[in-house]
Design an enzyme around this catalytic site. Structure first.
Site, PDB file in Angstrom:
ATOM      1  N   ALA A  66      44.935  62.449  63.810  1.00 25.40           N
ATOM      2  CA  ALA A  66      44.564  63.842  63.609  1.00 25.40           C
ATOM      3  C   ALA A  66      45.857  64.654  63.657  1.00 25.40           C
ATOM      4  O   ALA A  66      46.838  64.233  64.285  1.00 25.40           O
ATOM      5  CB  ALA A  66      43.610  64.281  64.708  1.00 25.40           C
ATOM      6  N   GLY A 111      43.318  59.091  65.065  1.00 24.15           N
ATOM      7  CA  GLY A 111      42.263  59.337  64.080  1.00 24.15           C
ATOM      8  C   GLY A 111      42.384  58.445  62.855  1.00 24.15           C
ATOM      9  O   GLY A 111      41.391  58.202  62.158  1.00 24.15           O
ATOM     10  N   GLU A 114      40.793  55.315  63.812  1.00 25.90           N
ATOM     11  CA  GLU A 114      39.354  55.612  63.948  1.00 25.90           C
ATOM     12  C   GLU A 114      38.666  55.712  62.587  1.00 25.90           C
ATOM     13  O   GLU A 114      37.545  55.242  62.416  1.00 25.90           O
ATOM     14  CB  GLU A 114      39.168  56.907  64.756  1.00 25.90           C
ATOM     15  CG  GLU A 114      39.509  56.703  66.234  1.00 25.90           C
ATOM     16  CD  GLU A 114      39.655  58.001  67.015  1.00 25.90           C
ATOM     17  OE1 GLU A 114      40.379  58.916  66.546  1.00 25.90           O
ATOM     18  OE2 GLU A 114      39.055  58.130  68.089  1.00 25.90           O
ATOM     19  N   GLU A 134      46.781  58.343  71.796  1.00 23.47           N
ATOM     20  CA  GLU A 134      46.411  59.662  72.343  1.00 23.47           C
ATOM     21  C   GLU A 134      46.885  59.865  73.771  1.00 23.47           C
ATOM     22  O   GLU A 134      47.220  60.974  74.172  1.00 23.47           O
ATOM     23  CB  GLU A 134      44.886  59.851  72.274  1.00 23.47           C
ATOM     24  CG  GLU A 134      44.336  60.084  70.873  1.00 23.47           C
ATOM     25  CD  GLU A 134      43.978  58.808  70.135  1.00 23.47           C
ATOM     26  OE1 GLU A 134      44.411  57.714  70.552  1.00 23.47           O
ATOM     27  OE2 GLU A 134      43.269  58.906  69.120  1.00 23.47           O
TER      28      GLU A 134
END
Ligand code: CO8
Length: 258
Positions: A66, A111, A114, A134
């Site tokens: 992200a 992300g 993911e 993260e």
């Protein structure tokens, strides 16, 4: 909707979606997520598209996570909303009634890992790197990484990756079941498209039903899963393709699926 951050191409029955922000290693900001949502919604409804390949633009990254600059100043409410939006978009991909293959051409972090895990099958280039870093940003995975990674690789390995934030290479990802295949980076797109075409040539209903049933493993137990499987198995016998497939086998000819 006009796309600024993704590219969409279609060849025959296969669509290729490319996250296209190479200057930010294809990091996912809100605009990119909204474009992905729009694109996958439309591809899900498009009858001529039978399989989809998802990849990242450039030499270096599939998706490096992200977008950190987008998230840096979020308050807790906004961050929670952002996580929920990620769940919504990735669930759309995971539950799309057609197969989605991730062609992982470099960094698949946070992300990025993911979204790859939301796809049905992952093929990695030999230079790909996977991780949930993260922890190094003071957060946890927020686009379902704690759930999908655990289901794919088991609790111990998911904890090792999430607690340390360490990256693993493509062959390590293969060894732990995070990817299904590793090929050279030169061969990646051809291999992903070849696989997509192979699946696109199979009868449609059994693919849709098999995807639903395999996904349902996460939601239901063995017994309920068997009941669902029985219903879906019966449903296959209402299709022309079942008659064609079995007749072709019995008459020693190639099936011609609709
Ligand atoms: N977000 C924003 N920009 C990024 C990101 C990212 N995730 N990753 C890379 N970039 C940018 C860099 O800032 C840099 O921009 P600029 O050239 O303007 O400085 C450019 O891409 C190139 O990156 P680097 O110069 O860092 O390239 P390197 O080859 O030196 O390093 C790495 C490559 C190792 C991939 C490095 O860029 C990196 O560590 N990136 C961040 C990886 C990361 O931490 N990803 C996880 C992000 S958090 C996340 O995904 C959580 C998802 C759930 C969110 C829900 C919460 C509510």
């Amino acid at each position: 909707m006009e796309y600024k951050n993704i590219l969409l191409t279609e060849e025959g029955r296969v669509a290729v979606v490319t996250v296209n922000r190479p200057q930010a290693l294809n990091a996912l900001n809100e605009e990119t997520m909204t474009e992905l949502k729009d694109c996958f919604t439309k591809l899900g409804q498009k009858e001529t598209v039978r399989a989809i390949v998802l990849t990242g633009a450039g030499e270096k990254a599939f998706v490096a996570g992200a977008d950190i600059s987008y998230m840096a100043k979020m308050n807790p409410i906004e961050a929670r909303q952002w996580a929920k939006y990620g769940h919504e978009v990735f669930n759309l991909i995971a539950n799309l009634p057609k197969p989605v293959i991730a062609a992982v051409n470099g960094f698949a972090l946070g992300g990025g890992c993911e979204i790859a895990m939301a796809c049905d099958i992952r093929i990695a280039a030999d230079n790909a790197k996977f991780g949930q870093p993260e922890i190094n940003l003071g957060i946890i995975p927020g686009f379902a990484g704690t759930q999908r990674l655990t289901r794919l690789v088991g609790k111990g390995m998911a904890k090792l990756l999430i607690y340390t934030g360490d990256m693993i290479d493509a062959n390590q990802a293969l060894a732990i079941g995070l990817v299904e295949k590793v090929v050279s980076k030169e061969e990646l797109m051809a291999a992903a498209i070849e696989l997509a075409n192979k699946i696109a040539g199979k009868p449609v209903a059994p693919i849709v039903l098999a995807k639903e049933l395999i996904n349902a493993c996460d939601e239901v137990g063995q017994k309920a899963g068997e009941v669902l499987e029985g219903e879906c198995f019966g449903m296959c016998f209402s299709t022309e393709d079942q008659k064609e497939g079995m007749d072709a086998f019995l008459n020693k000819r190639k099936p011609n699926f609709k």
